[in-house]
Design a protein around this motif. Structure first.
Motif: not given
Length: 132
Positions: A25-28, A35-40
């Motif tokens: 779960s830590r990896g997920q 992905r959120a940082m890339e979208a931002a």
């Protein structure tokens, strides 16, 4: 002795399973955060940031998105209006300026106005007699 080792080994199984699930779960979570940082970075959050700038506080109602003076405004902190929910209000083809109602404090004087007769000083009704 073999039974003791078997019991000890079985007692470690839940801890091993818990560790494996935690690492997975830590990896997920790290992947989702990436992905959120890339979208931002690409500007996917510009609309949300712009939306926060349109959030205004109106006394008696609370927070409102968009131009509160527009007749089409939803007066909601979640929805701007039905016509243009994503905004902006500036340049919207459905923008309706508020109707300003003027209160007249003094009545207009006209030449055809009927004069109001003055109030009489005495009451035209007969006085009541007090019979006890």
């Amino acid at each position: 002795m073999l039974i003791v080792l078997l019991i000890f080994g079985l007692s470690l199984v839940p801890a091993l399973i818990s560790t494996w699930i935690s690492l997975r779960s830590r990896g997920q979570v790290q992947a989702e955060f990436g992905r959120a940082m890339e979208a931002a970075a690409r500007g996917g959050l510009k609309a949300a940031i712009q939306r926060d700038r349109d959030l205004n506080y109106v006394e008696g109602i609370g927070y409102v998105i968009g131009d509160f003076s527009c007749e089409m405004n939803a007066r909601s902190p979640y929805l701007r209006c039905a016509m243009n929910p994503c905004g902006p209000c500036h340049g919207c083809q459905y923008y309706e300026a508020p109707v300003i109602r003027e209160v007249i404090k003094t009545p207009p004087v006209t030449t055809n106005a009927c004069p109001i007769p003055p109030m009489p000083n005495t009451c035209p009704l007969p006085a009541f007699s007090s019979v006890a």
